[in-house]
Motif scaffolding. Sequence first.
Motif, PDB file in Angstrom:
ATOM      1  N   ALA A 146       1.189   9.433  -6.113  1.00 16.58           N
ATOM      2  CA  ALA A 146       1.898  10.972  -5.916  1.00 16.58           C
ATOM      3  C   ALA A 146       2.142  11.084  -6.892  1.00 16.58           C
ATOM      4  CB  ALA A 146       1.846  11.051  -4.054  1.00 16.58           C
ATOM      5  N   LYS A 147       3.049  10.364  -7.523  1.00 15.43           N
ATOM      6  CA  LYS A 147       4.258  10.870  -8.701  1.00 15.43           C
ATOM      7  C   LYS A 147       2.937  11.099 -10.024  1.00 15.43           C
ATOM      8  CE  LYS A 147       8.236   9.225  -6.935  1.00 15.43           C
ATOM      9  NZ  LYS A 147       9.237   7.267  -7.474  1.00 15.43           N
ATOM     10  N   ILE A 148       2.494  10.071 -10.288  1.00 17.53           N
ATOM     11  CA  ILE A 148       1.507  10.371 -11.529  1.00 17.53           C
ATOM     12  C   ILE A 148       0.536  12.046 -11.023  1.00 17.53           C
ATOM     13  CG2 ILE A 148      -0.346   9.553 -12.699  1.00 17.53           C
ATOM     14  CD1 ILE A 148       0.474   6.170 -11.696  1.00 17.53           C
ATOM     15  N   MET A 149       0.132  12.185 -10.407  1.00 17.36           N
ATOM     16  CA  MET A 149      -0.752  12.915  -9.818  1.00 17.36           C
ATOM     17  C   MET A 149       0.098  14.174 -10.129  1.00 17.36           C
ATOM     18  SD  MET A 149      -3.963  12.106  -9.775  1.00 17.36           S
ATOM     19  CE  MET A 149      -4.644  13.306  -8.573  1.00 17.36           C
ATOM     20  N   VAL A 189       0.517  -1.269  -0.254  1.00 12.89           N
ATOM     21  CA  VAL A 189      -0.018   0.159   0.198  1.00 12.89           C
ATOM     22  C   VAL A 189       0.884   1.294   0.161  1.00 12.89           C
ATOM     23  CG1 VAL A 189      -1.680   1.423   1.658  1.00 12.89           C
ATOM     24  CG2 VAL A 189      -1.610  -1.423   0.982  1.00 12.89           C
ATOM     25  N   ASP A 190       2.045   1.320   0.351  1.00 12.49           N
ATOM     26  CA  ASP A 190       2.792   2.140   1.047  1.00 12.49           C
ATOM     27  C   ASP A 190       3.278   2.794  -0.909  1.00 12.49           C
ATOM     28  OD1 ASP A 190       1.910   2.638   3.638  1.00 12.49           O
ATOM     29  OD2 ASP A 190       4.116   1.476   4.254  1.00 12.49           O
ATOM     30  N   SER A 191       3.962   1.482  -1.328  1.00  8.52           N
ATOM     31  CA  SER A 191       4.427   1.550  -2.131  1.00  8.52           C
ATOM     32  C   SER A 191       3.759   2.281  -3.289  1.00  8.52           C
ATOM     33  CB  SER A 191       4.847   0.018  -2.996  1.00  8.52           C
ATOM     34  OG  SER A 191       6.293   0.276  -4.050  1.00  8.52           O
ATOM     35  N   LEU A 192       1.798   1.692  -3.607  1.00 11.13           N
ATOM     36  CA  LEU A 192       1.259   2.397  -4.826  1.00 11.13           C
ATOM     37  C   LEU A 192       0.752   3.395  -3.991  1.00 11.13           C
ATOM     38  CD1 LEU A 192      -1.255  -1.086  -4.578  1.00 11.13           C
ATOM     39  CD2 LEU A 192       0.095  -0.190  -5.854  1.00 11.13           C
ATOM     40  N   TYR A 193       0.980   4.243  -3.306  1.00 20.74           N
ATOM     41  CA  TYR A 193       1.142   5.850  -2.748  1.00 20.74           C
ATOM     42  C   TYR A 193       1.517   6.223  -3.220  1.00 20.74           C
ATOM     43  CZ  TYR A 193       0.111   9.828  -0.147  1.00 20.74           C
ATOM     44  OH  TYR A 193      -0.252  10.923   0.265  1.00 20.74           O
ATOM     45  N   VAL A 194       3.175   6.014  -3.037  1.00 20.91           N
ATOM     46  CA  VAL A 194       3.836   6.982  -3.557  1.00 20.91           C
ATOM     47  C   VAL A 194       4.306   7.047  -4.776  1.00 20.91           C
ATOM     48  CG1 VAL A 194       7.436   6.901  -4.061  1.00 20.91           C
ATOM     49  CG2 VAL A 194       5.779   6.027  -1.565  1.00 20.91           C
TER      50      VAL A 194
END
Length: 475
Positions: A471-474, A463-468
């Motif tokens: 955030a980069k895509i946004m 989950v932490d990896s997906l959040y990072v």
Amino acid sequence: MHSISVHCLLDEYVANNSFFGHMHTLVLCHHFSLLEARLRMSNEFSFCRTLSTMSTSHLPATTDSIAQALEAKNPSEAISIYYIILENPSSSPESLRIKEQAITNLSDLLRQENRAEELRSLLTKLRPFFALIPKAKTAKIVRGIIDTVAKIPGTSDLQISLCKEMVLWTRAEKRTFLRQRVEARLAALLMENKEYSEALNLLSGLIKEVRRLDDKLLLVDIDLLESKLHFSLRNLPKAKAALTAARTAANAIYVPPAQQGTIDLQSGILHAEEKDYKTAYSYFFEAFEAFNALEDPRAVFSLKYMLLCKIMVSQADDVAGIISSKAGLQYVGPELDAMKAVADAHAKRSLKLFETALRDFKAQLEEDPIVHRHLSSLYDTLLEQNLCRLIEPFSRVEIAHIADLIELPIDHVEKKLSQMILDKKFAGTLDQGAGCLVIFEDLKTDAIYPATLETISNIGKVVDSLYVRSAKIMA
């Protein structure tokens, strides 16, 4: 027999010295008459020494004179001959060599006869002779005689006073090399006599002096001695520092096998004191191999401490195998029997057998300072194992019953059980109101809980990896 010998000596003396006047002869007769009266009350050794003193001739310092001493009928006669050889005024190289041999043989004879005081006086009498030979040979003779005195039992005080005398003489003669070694020997004797403060004061000045001269071999001896002194005073940090200094100095030079064995033995003792018994065992093994090759008496103590380490790490079953090995069979005796008895008590977790071993082998166990340091720890280990064996069948048992089984006071058993519970040696609690010990069953940990925790942790990382990434895509 003495009377005939005295008159024969007088006749020979007067015949060989006919130019003496009549009055001189009468005076000599008077002196020999007094001598004859004294000889009747003296022993054989005094008689021979008196004759050698009164005689005007000396035995030549030759191999024939040495052979004559070796063929003497008794030690007293041989000792007298050696004294006469040493009194010979000749200072030729051959005579000096023969006198050195005579000193060695005389020292051995005096040691066999346990004449420690005569060995001490011999060193004083030889001081004029030391002025005729090189300083290195003087040092060899002095140290040899001191070593000879050490072989006579019950002479520790005499050795200390002898070393102090030699230190004063070497200072007066400015023989620095010899003085430093005698002072090191004196410090070792003071340590054996438990005069630790005086020994440390002596070593503190000696170490600085030897370090300035960079005498590595002597520095190893002194650092080792300092380590033993600090260990005796229970100052382990300084004992380890001194041992490290000894190892550093030893790495720069060739160290004799006996000295290397001493370093390994001291290393093993210090590691055992820190409860690192496996490392201590390896050091004791190295020391044992070195001493065994040299047939040094310290080999049996190294082997004894090896067995102690095996017992302390709960490998008492290996003790019998080590003793029955080819190397161990050479040293079978009270020392190894004592350790075997302790190992048997440890293997059977029997306090009674342990106490029996302590009583039967008191000299080998309690009077050995190294083993004695570990006896209390070993006793606690045996007590814990014995208590664990006794409470194994129970889930609830009276403390008084356990005390009866182990044959110890109730308060002592209760205190030990509470300590074992706190140390998590077993799971349980003391019901002091009922005077009982309640033992809990060992709960088996369900394997599903750690697996679940690991799964949740991995999901958290995903989950932490997906959040990072989101955030980069946004951004």
